[in-house]
Write a protein that holds these residues in place. Sequence first.
Motif, PDB file in Angstrom:
ATOM      1  N   LEU A  60       0.652  -1.182  -0.048  1.00 20.68           N
ATOM      2  CA  LEU A  60      -0.073  -0.021  -0.148  1.00 20.68           C
ATOM      3  C   LEU A  60       0.983   1.140  -0.023  1.00 20.68           C
ATOM      4  O   LEU A  60       1.970   1.228   0.779  1.00 20.68           O
ATOM      5  CB  LEU A  60      -0.954   0.089   1.268  1.00 20.68           C
ATOM      6  N   ALA A  61       0.380   2.284  -0.738  1.00 23.18           N
ATOM      7  CA  ALA A  61       1.198   3.582  -0.913  1.00 23.18           C
ATOM      8  C   ALA A  61       0.264   4.629  -0.601  1.00 23.18           C
ATOM      9  O   ALA A  61      -0.811   4.665  -1.207  1.00 23.18           O
ATOM     10  CB  ALA A  61       2.064   3.670  -2.155  1.00 23.18           C
ATOM     11  N   TYR A  62       0.651   5.568   0.354  1.00 17.48           N
ATOM     12  CA  TYR A  62      -0.079   6.655   0.544  1.00 17.48           C
ATOM     13  C   TYR A  62       0.737   7.825  -0.082  1.00 17.48           C
ATOM     14  O   TYR A  62       1.880   8.248   0.345  1.00 17.48           O
ATOM     15  CB  TYR A  62      -0.253   6.947   1.895  1.00 17.48           C
ATOM     16  N   ARG A  64       5.958  21.920  -3.414  1.00 17.74           N
ATOM     17  CA  ARG A  64       7.456  21.861  -3.408  1.00 17.74           C
ATOM     18  C   ARG A  64       7.751  20.417  -3.583  1.00 17.74           C
ATOM     19  O   ARG A  64       8.934  20.333  -4.280  1.00 17.74           O
ATOM     20  CB  ARG A  64       8.070  22.258  -2.114  1.00 17.74           C
ATOM     21  N   ASP A  65       7.227  19.484  -3.219  1.00 13.66           N
ATOM     22  CA  ASP A  65       7.584  17.902  -3.551  1.00 13.66           C
ATOM     23  C   ASP A  65       6.451  17.073  -3.290  1.00 13.66           C
ATOM     24  O   ASP A  65       5.363  17.429  -3.064  1.00 13.66           O
ATOM     25  CB  ASP A  65       8.801  17.668  -2.490  1.00 13.66           C
ATOM     26  N   VAL A  66       6.791  15.656  -3.550  1.00  7.49           N
ATOM     27  CA  VAL A  66       5.963  14.476  -3.166  1.00  7.49           C
ATOM     28  C   VAL A  66       6.512  13.853  -2.304  1.00  7.49           C
ATOM     29  O   VAL A  66       7.724  13.439  -2.118  1.00  7.49           O
ATOM     30  CB  VAL A  66       6.020  13.745  -4.642  1.00  7.49           C
ATOM     31  N   CYS A  67       5.517  13.100  -1.403  1.00  6.52           N
ATOM     32  CA  CYS A  67       5.961  12.394  -0.378  1.00  6.52           C
ATOM     33  C   CYS A  67       5.191  11.186  -0.514  1.00  6.52           C
ATOM     34  O   CYS A  67       3.633  11.312  -0.843  1.00  6.52           O
ATOM     35  CB  CYS A  67       5.485  13.002   0.892  1.00  6.52           C
ATOM     36  N   GLY A  84       6.449   1.125   7.788  1.00  4.20           N
ATOM     37  CA  GLY A  84       6.340   1.983   6.712  1.00  4.20           C
ATOM     38  C   GLY A  84       7.617   2.614   6.359  1.00  4.20           C
ATOM     39  O   GLY A  84       8.458   2.920   7.239  1.00  4.20           O
ATOM     40  N   THR A  85       8.039   3.087   5.114  1.00  4.15           N
ATOM     41  CA  THR A  85       8.998   3.906   4.788  1.00  4.15           C
ATOM     42  C   THR A  85       8.391   5.075   3.905  1.00  4.15           C
ATOM     43  O   THR A  85       7.847   5.046   3.122  1.00  4.15           O
ATOM     44  CB  THR A  85      10.227   2.936   3.797  1.00  4.15           C
ATOM     45  N   ARG A  86       8.983   6.223   4.293  1.00  5.20           N
ATOM     46  CA  ARG A  86       8.514   7.460   3.712  1.00  5.20           C
ATOM     47  C   ARG A  86       9.754   7.915   2.762  1.00  5.20           C
ATOM     48  O   ARG A  86      10.822   7.961   3.328  1.00  5.20           O
ATOM     49  CB  ARG A  86       8.356   8.517   4.791  1.00  5.20           C
ATOM     50  N   ILE A  87       9.277   8.285   1.828  1.00  2.00           N
ATOM     51  CA  ILE A  87      10.449   8.671   0.607  1.00  2.00           C
ATOM     52  C   ILE A  87       9.820   9.975   0.052  1.00  2.00           C
ATOM     53  O   ILE A  87       8.612  10.409  -0.261  1.00  2.00           O
ATOM     54  CB  ILE A  87      10.263   8.112  -0.608  1.00  2.00           C
ATOM     55  N   TYR A  88      10.855  11.109   0.290  1.00  2.00           N
ATOM     56  CA  TYR A  88      10.378  12.583  -0.288  1.00  2.00           C
ATOM     57  C   TYR A  88      11.214  12.444  -1.804  1.00  2.00           C
ATOM     58  O   TYR A  88      12.194  11.998  -1.875  1.00  2.00           O
ATOM     59  CB  TYR A  88      10.893  13.528   0.510  1.00  2.00           C
ATOM     60  N   MET A  89      10.371  13.184  -2.703  1.00  2.00           N
ATOM     61  CA  MET A  89      11.219  13.367  -3.882  1.00  2.00           C
ATOM     62  C   MET A  89      10.606  14.613  -4.591  1.00  2.00           C
ATOM     63  O   MET A  89       9.633  15.444  -4.497  1.00  2.00           O
ATOM     64  CB  MET A  89      10.871  12.167  -4.688  1.00  2.00           C
ATOM     65  N   ALA A 140      11.227  14.034 -10.146  1.00  2.00           N
ATOM     66  CA  ALA A 140      11.681  12.718  -9.957  1.00  2.00           C
ATOM     67  C   ALA A 140      10.308  11.766  -9.930  1.00  2.00           C
ATOM     68  O   ALA A 140      10.336  10.609 -10.353  1.00  2.00           O
ATOM     69  CB  ALA A 140      12.376  12.605  -8.669  1.00  2.00           C
ATOM     70  N   ALA A 141       9.199  12.116  -9.236  1.00  2.00           N
ATOM     71  CA  ALA A 141       7.944  11.720  -8.984  1.00  2.00           C
ATOM     72  C   ALA A 141       7.463  11.423 -10.566  1.00  2.00           C
ATOM     73  O   ALA A 141       6.770  10.354 -10.731  1.00  2.00           O
ATOM     74  CB  ALA A 141       6.969  12.356  -8.297  1.00  2.00           C
ATOM     75  N   GLN A 142       7.690  12.356 -11.241  1.00  2.00           N
ATOM     76  CA  GLN A 142       6.909  12.328 -12.856  1.00  2.00           C
ATOM     77  C   GLN A 142       7.851  10.970 -13.434  1.00  2.00           C
ATOM     78  O   GLN A 142       7.166  10.397 -14.187  1.00  2.00           O
ATOM     79  CB  GLN A 142       7.066  13.424 -13.492  1.00  2.00           C
ATOM     80  N   LYS A 143       9.180  11.073 -13.336  1.00  2.00           N
ATOM     81  CA  LYS A 143       9.929   9.852 -13.937  1.00  2.00           C
ATOM     82  C   LYS A 143       9.581   8.686 -13.412  1.00  2.00           C
ATOM     83  O   LYS A 143       9.223   7.628 -14.014  1.00  2.00           O
ATOM     84  CB  LYS A 143      11.332  10.350 -13.727  1.00  2.00           C
TER      85      LYS A 143
END
Length: 123
Positions: free
Chosen positions: A37-39, A45-48, A67-72, A76-79
């Motif tokens: 599952l991803a939220y 400014r960014d995507v989390c 869980g693991t939280r990734i900021y980008m 980068a999120a679009q790619k």
Amino acid sequence: MGEEQNERAAAVDLRKLYRIEPEELQLDITHSSYSNLAYVQVTHRDVCIDFLEMPGARRDGKALINGTRIYMSHAAAQKLAEALSGILERVHTEEGMEKYVPGGLEGRAPSTKAGWKREDRPV
């Protein structure tokens, strides 16, 4: 005194500091996790993305979800979105994805052929 400071100041070329040649790259994965599952949260400014492992485990009367939280960045999120979309499209087309059959497998042979239903959904 202003002239003394100017004489001691050094110019630093940040492009040189952060330039990496392809042969210098070495992948070092120190941690891996499973997520089903991803939220996703987006700001100006960014995507989390919170990658979660559901349903979690009960501890002390509460459900603990790993869980693991990734900021980008947006770029980068679009790619990432384009890469995932292309990979999943190819796997679905090649019928290489496992198919979930609700209600168990009573009277049916297990299927690993992908069933694909295209839906247009707003993002």
